[in-house]
Design an enzyme around this catalytic site. Structure first.
Site, PDB file in Angstrom:
ATOM      1  N   LYS A 142       0.860  -1.173   0.000  1.00 51.41           N
ATOM      2  CA  LYS A 142       0.000   0.000   0.000  1.00 51.41           C
ATOM      3  C   LYS A 142       0.903   1.231   0.000  1.00 51.41           C
ATOM      4  O   LYS A 142       1.451   1.632   1.020  1.00 51.41           O
ATOM      5  CB  LYS A 142      -0.926   0.069   1.213  1.00 51.41           C
ATOM      6  CG  LYS A 142      -1.973   1.202   1.075  1.00 51.41           C
ATOM      7  CD  LYS A 142      -2.345   1.856   2.376  1.00 51.41           C
ATOM      8  CE  LYS A 142      -1.447   2.986   2.788  1.00 51.41           C
ATOM      9  NZ  LYS A 142      -1.534   4.213   1.938  1.00 51.41           N
ATOM     10  N   GLU A 195       9.595  17.079  14.473  1.00 48.34           N
ATOM     11  CA  GLU A 195      10.095  16.841  13.123  1.00 48.34           C
ATOM     12  C   GLU A 195       9.358  17.781  12.169  1.00 48.34           C
ATOM     13  O   GLU A 195       8.148  17.669  11.985  1.00 48.34           O
ATOM     14  CB  GLU A 195       9.874  15.380  12.719  1.00 48.34           C
ATOM     15  CG  GLU A 195      10.464  15.050  11.361  1.00 48.34           C
ATOM     16  CD  GLU A 195      10.290  13.587  11.004  1.00 48.34           C
ATOM     17  OE1 GLU A 195      11.209  13.020  10.370  1.00 48.34           O
ATOM     18  OE2 GLU A 195       9.248  13.003  11.333  1.00 48.34           O
ATOM     19  N   CYS A 232      13.656  11.729   6.573  1.00 45.69           N
ATOM     20  CA  CYS A 232      13.537  11.404   7.992  1.00 45.69           C
ATOM     21  C   CYS A 232      14.872  11.480   8.712  1.00 45.69           C
ATOM     22  O   CYS A 232      14.910  11.655   9.928  1.00 45.69           O
ATOM     23  CB  CYS A 232      12.905  10.024   8.170  1.00 45.69           C
ATOM     24  SG  CYS A 232      13.688   8.748   7.171  1.00 45.69           S
ATOM     25  N   GLU A 257      10.151   2.018  10.332  1.00 43.33           N
ATOM     26  CA  GLU A 257      11.113   3.103  10.196  1.00 43.33           C
ATOM     27  C   GLU A 257      10.296   4.379  10.281  1.00 43.33           C
ATOM     28  O   GLU A 257       9.493   4.678   9.400  1.00 43.33           O
ATOM     29  CB  GLU A 257      11.870   2.991   8.872  1.00 43.33           C
ATOM     30  CG  GLU A 257      13.113   3.878   8.815  1.00 43.33           C
ATOM     31  CD  GLU A 257      12.836   5.225   8.198  1.00 43.33           C
ATOM     32  OE1 GLU A 257      12.768   6.204   8.991  1.00 43.33           O
ATOM     33  OE2 GLU A 257      12.688   5.322   6.983  1.00 43.33           O
TER      34      GLU A 257
END
Length: 476
Positions: free
Chosen positions: A170, A379, A279, A245
């Site tokens: 997906k 973040e 990231c 992750e």
């Protein structure tokens, strides 16, 4: 590509079970340029059933058979490399040069590295009368993000193929078209039917249906920590392996003994690459307090070279961020930096003045950032660098580790012994000393809320394998 409104299941393009669709928005124009089907639980069940049916035969294939499949996939991918680059550039806003040289190129790199890994990987280890065997875990559900879309897809698909697993992918509904291209590549390469399946959809529907499904043996997820928690909770009832992750807030510690201009310029480049949507971006730059003014001057000079522009232009360095939601998040955090008292050195709120539409962000630098500020803790996922001063090595280490994340860290020092000493104390899954070249064999993944498990090379292959102990394998 004519299958936007279909899914790839059991080796063929099939119609979805409902008529739900969603537009794919071009971030440089804010206009839809494609429409994809949205799947539901029934579509997931169909894809999982195909993967489950294909698993026994594919798990029994030999190393050489899997190598042959991976080599065919690699060649088919290379033939479509420019298609991947153009598609990624348009759907998530990456400048075309970045899309060609890094985004699409990472697919080639991961496939090549996985072929090399599979050629030498040891699936069996005999210890006297004991045999330790590594076997494919089974059906894998893969949920992948929009920021480095084909990179994160291939670094799951390639090791799953090498391990003997079957899979249901997906991709992100924000950047789904590169995944449809990959389905075409898999079909052209002759991957056995049912081994690779693709269902488009959103996270709350298709993603969680995959995570909950009792016939899915493993979920491999890359995305935000918030979404990763939801996936893990959904998977818990069936006690499947959850490989994640997640987010990051990576520190870049610069010591006074380096070439300061080089350290700052490359650090800024790392933070801004992909418009900050990585990231592991070194978004927190720790510098000696006495050198902060020099660092700011260098950064201010360097930021002027970052041309914000249309992704289709080869002169563009920074394209837009990928979506309205991401644009709004970056704006909110820039505003918080100003309100909380950080020194705005460059950039700031709003689009660059030459743009009146598109999700373009002004390349931004904050100085005198404190550890308690939102821009030091959250973040941002945009072209925003925070410069944090420190007084001592010990303080730099303490501040760098003071985050819920632990994906990556960066250390710059001409004293290699010192750099190694600091690297050993970083609570992060990857530490990069003096800006090394990318290494496809390095285990990629994080500590703390940056996830669990590792990707890339042999570590990525291991993630899709179960351990079996056969006791009495030889007569005593």
């Amino acid at each position: 590509m004519s299958q936007h409104l279909q899914f790839y299941i059991d080796g063929q393009w099939v119609n979805p079970s409902s008529s739900m669709t969603i537009d794919v928005i071009e971030p440089s124009t804010e206009e839809p340029f494609a429409t994809i089907a949205l799947g539901n639980e029934a579509d997931v069940a169909r894809a999982v059933a195909a993967a489950r049916a294909a698993f026994p035969a594919y798990a029994a294939t030999s190393r050489q058979e899997r190598l042959a499949i991976l080599r065919r996939v690699l060649e088919a991918y290379k033939a479509r490399h420019d298609d991947f680059a153009r598609t990624i550039s348009r759907e998530m806003g990456a400048p075309i040069t970045l899309a060609q040289q890094q985004q699409a190129a990472k697919g080639v790199a991961h496939l090549t590295k996985m072929i090399e890994t599979l050629e030498r990987f040891q699936f069996e280890n005999q210890r006297g009368t004991l045999m330790i065997a590594k076997e494919p875990i089974g059906v894998v559900g893969m949920i992948t993000p929009w920021n480095w879309p084909i990179n994160q897809i291939i670094c799951k698909v390639a090791p799953a193929l090498a391990a003997g697993c079957t899979m249901v992918l997906k991709p992100s509904e924000i950047a789904p078209l590169n995944a449809l291209l990959l389905a075409e590549v898999m079909h052209e390469a002759g991957v056995p039917k049912g081994v690779f399946n693709l269902v488009n959809g959103d996270g709350p529907t298709v993603g969680l249906a995959l995570a909950r499904h009792p016939d899915v043996d493993m979920i491999s997820f890359t995305g935000s920590t918030r979404a990763g928690i939801l996936v893990a909770k959904a998977a818990a009832d069936t006690v499947k392996r959850v490989h994640q992750e997640l987010g990051g807030k990576s520190a870049n510690i610069i010591f006074e003994d380096v070439d300061l201009r080089r350290a700052v310029e490359i650090g800024l480049q790392g933070c801004y690459r992909n418009s900050g949507q990585s990231c592991n971006a070194p978004s927190r730059m720790f510098v000696p307090s006495k050198l902060q003014d020099d660092v700011v001057a260098i950064a201010l000079e360097a930021v002027k070279t970052y041309r914000v522009g249309a992704p289709s232009s080869h002169d563009t360095v920074l394209g837009p961020v990928a979506s309205r939601a991401q644009f709004d998040k970056v704006q909110r955090l820039i505003e918080s930096g100003v309100k909380e008292g950080a020194g705005l050195v460059a950039g700031g709120l709003g689009r660059p003045e030459e743009f009146n539409r598109g999700y373009y962000v002004r390349p931004t630098i904050f100085a005198d950032v404190r550890q308690d500020m939102s821009i030091a803790q959250e973040e941002i996922f945009g072209p925003v660098l925070s410069i944090l001063p420190y007084e001592s090595e010990e303080e730099a280490i303490e501040l760098a580790n003071d985050t819920p994340y632990g994906l990556a860290a960066y250390v710059q020092s001409n004293d290699l012994a010192r750099a190694r000493r600091v690297a050993a104390r970083m609570r992060a899954g990857s530490v990069y000393i003096n800006y090394p070249a990318w290494n496809g064999e390095a285990a990629f993944g994080g500590y703390k809320q940056s996830g669990n498990g590792r990707e890339y090379g042999e570590f990525g292959l291991d993630a899709f394998l179960e351990l079996k102990s056969v006791v009495g394998y030889e007569a005593a």
